[in-house]
Structures are given as C-alpha cells and as structure tokens.
Design a protein around this motif. Structure first.
Motif, mmCIF file in Angstrom:
data_model
loop_
_atom_site.group_PDB
_atom_site.id
_atom_site.type_symbol
_atom_site.label_atom_id
_atom_site.label_comp_id
_atom_site.label_asym_id
_atom_site.label_seq_id
_atom_site.Cartn_x
_atom_site.Cartn_y
_atom_site.Cartn_z
ATOM 1 N N GLN A 1 -8.674 -14.516 -47.177
ATOM 2 C CA GLN A 1 -7.959 -15.791 -47.117
ATOM 3 C C GLN A 1 -6.593 -15.645 -47.767
ATOM 4 O O GLN A 1 -6.455 -14.962 -48.790
ATOM 5 C CB GLN A 1 -8.778 -16.827 -47.878
ATOM 6 N N ASP B 1 -1.216 -22.631 -45.987
ATOM 7 C CA ASP B 1 -2.397 -23.438 -45.651
ATOM 8 C C ASP B 1 -3.720 -22.760 -46.004
ATOM 9 O O ASP B 1 -4.780 -23.250 -45.681
ATOM 10 C CB ASP B 1 -2.378 -23.831 -44.180
ATOM 11 N N ARG B 2 -3.659 -21.615 -46.657
ATOM 12 C CA ARG B 2 -4.839 -20.870 -47.128
ATOM 13 C C ARG B 2 -5.773 -20.502 -45.975
ATOM 14 O O ARG B 2 -6.999 -20.617 -46.062
ATOM 15 C CB ARG B 2 -5.546 -21.629 -48.231
ATOM 16 N N SER B 3 -5.178 -20.010 -44.894
ATOM 17 C CA SER B 3 -5.913 -19.614 -43.690
ATOM 18 C C SER B 3 -6.857 -18.442 -43.962
ATOM 19 O O SER B 3 -6.652 -17.661 -44.887
ATOM 20 C CB SER B 3 -4.934 -19.179 -42.597
ATOM 21 N N TYR C 1 -8.798 -14.949 -42.319
ATOM 22 C CA TYR C 1 -8.579 -13.890 -41.340
ATOM 23 C C TYR C 1 -9.647 -12.824 -41.477
ATOM 24 O O TYR C 1 -10.333 -12.731 -42.498
ATOM 25 C CB TYR C 1 -7.211 -13.228 -41.554
#
Length: 86
Positions: free
Chosen positions: A44, A49-51, A53
């Motif tokens: 993360q 936006d703290r996406s 992956y």
C-alpha cells in the motif's frame, strides 16, 4: 514450487519500505498468483489515497537499474528497501 520461495529468507511483511525514488510503502503480505504460481507482494502507498498494489517479488527485490542511477534519490541498492521511521 521451490523457486517462488528462494527470495523470501530476508523479506519482511507488515513493515514499511522505501522505493528508490523516495516514496514510502507498507507491505501487508505475500500471495501466489493463481495462474503463474509467481510469488507476489501485496503493498500500500503511504501517501496520497493510500492505494493497494501487487507486484512480483522478483521486481520488488531487484537492484536499481544502472541506467537509472541519476533518478536514485535515496542511494539505495535495491528497488525497495526496509524503512524505519525515526
């Protein structure tokens, strides 16, 4: 099956890592790709936006490409390295 585990001896989950370009990430865990049997890192971003992956562990643990050293703002040897907040 053995190949997918050989890079894991020193790899830590549930900790922060810094990318060679300077941004911070948090590794939540490891997973196996169902089609290729490849070991993946689930992580993360610790910015924006703290996406979330995933990326093959082989890419996560590889050395910084020599032709990109000018972009290596951290001076790291590896693409991602463990990071301790001070």
């Amino acid at each position: 099956m053995k190949e997918r585990y050989e890079n894991l001896e020193s790899f830590e989950v549930n900790r922060a890592y810094r990318h060679w370009k300077g941004k911070l990430y948090y590794v939540h865990g490891l997973a196996v790709h169902t089609e290729t049997d490849e070991m993946m890192v689930y992580y993360q971003t610790l910015y924006g936006d703290r996406s979330f992956y995933v990326r093959p562990i082989s890419q996560f643990t590889e050395k910084v490409p020599l032709d990109r050293e000018a972009e290596n703002v951290t001076g790291q040897l590896y693409r991602f390295e463990p990071y301790d907040f001070e």
